[in-house]
Design a protein around this motif. Structure first.
Motif, short mmCIF file in Angstrom:
data_model
loop_
_atom_site.label_atom_id
_atom_site.label_comp_id
_atom_site.label_asym_id
_atom_site.label_seq_id
_atom_site.Cartn_x
_atom_site.Cartn_y
_atom_site.Cartn_z
N GLY A 33 0.82 -1.21 0.00
CA GLY A 33 0.00 0.00 0.00
C GLY A 33 0.85 1.26 0.00
O GLY A 33 0.56 2.22 -0.71
N TRP A 34 1.92 1.26 0.80
CA TRP A 34 2.81 2.41 0.85
C TRP A 34 3.51 2.61 -0.49
O TRP A 34 3.63 3.75 -0.97
CB TRP A 34 3.82 2.22 1.98
N ILE A 35 3.96 1.54 -1.12
CA ILE A 35 4.62 1.63 -2.42
C ILE A 35 3.65 2.20 -3.46
O ILE A 35 4.02 3.07 -4.25
CB ILE A 35 5.18 0.26 -2.86
N ASP A 36 2.41 1.73 -3.45
CA ASP A 36 1.39 2.26 -4.38
C ASP A 36 1.21 3.76 -4.18
O ASP A 36 1.14 4.53 -5.15
CB ASP A 36 0.06 1.54 -4.21
N LYS A 37 1.13 4.20 -2.92
CA LYS A 37 0.97 5.63 -2.62
C LYS A 37 2.20 6.43 -3.04
O LYS A 37 2.09 7.55 -3.53
CB LYS A 37 0.68 5.84 -1.14
N LEU A 38 3.38 5.85 -2.85
CA LEU A 38 4.63 6.52 -3.23
C LEU A 38 4.70 6.71 -4.75
O LEU A 38 5.07 7.78 -5.23
CB LEU A 38 5.83 5.72 -2.72
N ILE A 39 4.33 5.68 -5.49
CA ILE A 39 4.31 5.78 -6.96
C ILE A 39 3.32 6.85 -7.40
O ILE A 39 3.62 7.68 -8.27
CB ILE A 39 4.00 4.42 -7.59
N GLU A 40 2.15 6.87 -6.79
CA GLU A 40 1.13 7.87 -7.12
C GLU A 40 1.64 9.28 -6.80
O GLU A 40 1.47 10.21 -7.59
CB GLU A 40 -0.15 7.58 -6.35
N TYR A 41 2.28 9.45 -5.66
CA TYR A 41 2.81 10.75 -5.26
C TYR A 41 3.84 11.25 -6.28
O TYR A 41 3.84 12.42 -6.66
CB TYR A 41 3.44 10.65 -3.87
N ARG A 42 4.72 10.36 -6.72
CA ARG A 42 5.77 10.77 -7.66
C ARG A 42 5.20 11.18 -9.00
O ARG A 42 5.74 12.05 -9.67
CB ARG A 42 6.77 9.63 -7.85
N ALA A 43 4.10 10.56 -9.40
CA ALA A 43 3.52 10.84 -10.71
C ALA A 43 2.47 11.94 -10.68
O ALA A 43 2.20 12.57 -11.69
CB ALA A 43 2.89 9.57 -11.28
N ASP A 44 1.89 12.20 -9.51
CA ASP A 44 0.77 13.13 -9.40
C ASP A 44 1.28 14.55 -9.21
O ASP A 44 1.46 15.01 -8.09
CB ASP A 44 -0.14 12.73 -8.24
N GLY A 65 -2.33 11.25 -16.92
CA GLY A 65 -1.70 9.95 -17.15
C GLY A 65 -0.84 9.52 -15.97
O GLY A 65 -0.92 10.06 -14.87
N GLU A 66 0.02 8.53 -16.23
CA GLU A 66 0.91 8.03 -15.18
C GLU A 66 2.00 9.03 -14.84
O GLU A 66 2.57 8.99 -13.76
CB GLU A 66 1.52 6.70 -15.61
N THR A 67 2.34 9.90 -15.80
CA THR A 67 3.26 11.00 -15.54
C THR A 67 2.57 12.28 -15.99
O THR A 67 1.51 12.23 -16.62
CB THR A 67 4.58 10.84 -16.30
N THR A 68 3.16 13.40 -15.67
CA THR A 68 2.63 14.68 -16.12
C THR A 68 3.37 15.08 -17.37
O THR A 68 4.60 15.12 -17.38
CB THR A 68 2.78 15.74 -15.01
N THR A 69 2.63 15.37 -18.43
CA THR A 69 3.21 15.79 -19.69
C THR A 69 3.12 17.31 -19.79
O THR A 69 2.06 17.88 -19.56
CB THR A 69 2.47 15.16 -20.89
N GLU A 92 8.24 14.91 -19.90
CA GLU A 92 7.52 14.11 -18.90
C GLU A 92 8.13 14.51 -17.55
O GLU A 92 9.34 14.50 -17.38
CB GLU A 92 7.70 12.61 -19.13
N VAL A 93 7.27 14.88 -16.62
CA VAL A 93 7.73 15.40 -15.33
C VAL A 93 7.31 14.43 -14.22
O VAL A 93 6.17 13.96 -14.20
CB VAL A 93 7.14 16.80 -15.07
N HIS A 94 8.24 14.12 -13.34
CA HIS A 94 7.94 13.28 -12.17
C HIS A 94 8.73 13.80 -10.98
O HIS A 94 9.62 14.62 -11.13
CB HIS A 94 8.26 11.80 -12.45
N ARG A 95 8.39 13.31 -9.80
CA ARG A 95 9.08 13.71 -8.58
C ARG A 95 10.25 12.78 -8.30
O ARG A 95 10.18 11.59 -8.53
CB ARG A 95 8.14 13.61 -7.38
N ASP A 96 11.28 13.37 -7.74
CA ASP A 96 12.38 12.61 -7.17
C ASP A 96 12.66 13.28 -5.83
O ASP A 96 13.25 14.36 -5.80
CB ASP A 96 13.60 12.64 -8.07
N GLY A 97 12.16 12.68 -4.77
CA GLY A 97 12.21 13.34 -3.47
C GLY A 97 11.28 14.53 -3.51
O GLY A 97 10.15 14.43 -3.92
N GLY A 98 11.79 15.69 -3.15
CA GLY A 98 10.97 16.90 -3.17
C GLY A 98 11.13 17.72 -4.44
O GLY A 98 10.54 18.78 -4.56
N SER A 99 11.91 17.23 -5.39
CA SER A 99 12.18 17.99 -6.61
C SER A 99 11.43 17.41 -7.80
O SER A 99 11.13 16.21 -7.85
CB SER A 99 13.67 17.95 -6.94
#
Length: 110
Positions: A33-44, A65-69, A92-99
């Motif tokens: 569940g935590w991994i699913d939320k982490l993936i969603e956070y990085r893509a959202d 989508g799964e990433t932000t275009t 394509e933009v995604h999160r890496d930590g807080g960046s």
């Protein structure tokens, strides 16, 4: 014949490949569940979080989508250029930590 435990991905660090299978089912479900939320956070990434430099021109943001275009036009950096900004270009933009990490995907055909 008993089922065999699935092999871990080769890219998984050894400490995870060895430690995760030792967890009980409850902990594995929590981890999943935590991994699913982490993936969603990085893509959202919402359009409100997308910032561009003053010289750039934002054309579109698609966060469905799964990433932000992001589609934007960018300057070439040449002072004598009369056609800046150039593009549009797709990222394509995604999160890496807080960046936010911008992955260039190429020119957009208009």
């Amino acid at each position: 014949m008993p089922a065999e435990q699935p092999q871990s991905p080769e890219s998984l660090p050894k400490y995870l490949a060895e430690g995760v299978p030792k967890q009980d089912d409850s902990t594995l479900r929590e981890l999943q569940g935590w991994i699913d939320k982490l993936i969603e956070y990085r893509a959202d990434i919402s359009a409100d979080e997308i910032e561009v430099a003053e010289e750039e021109r934002l054309e579109a943001v698609d966060d469905t989508g799964e990433t932000t275009t992001v589609i934007k036009k960018v300057p070439c950096g040449k002072e004598s250029c009369s056609t800046c900004p150039h593009g549009p270009y797709r990222y394509e933009v995604h999160r890496d930590g807080g960046s936010l990490v911008w992955d260039y995907k190429g020119a957009v055909n208009e």
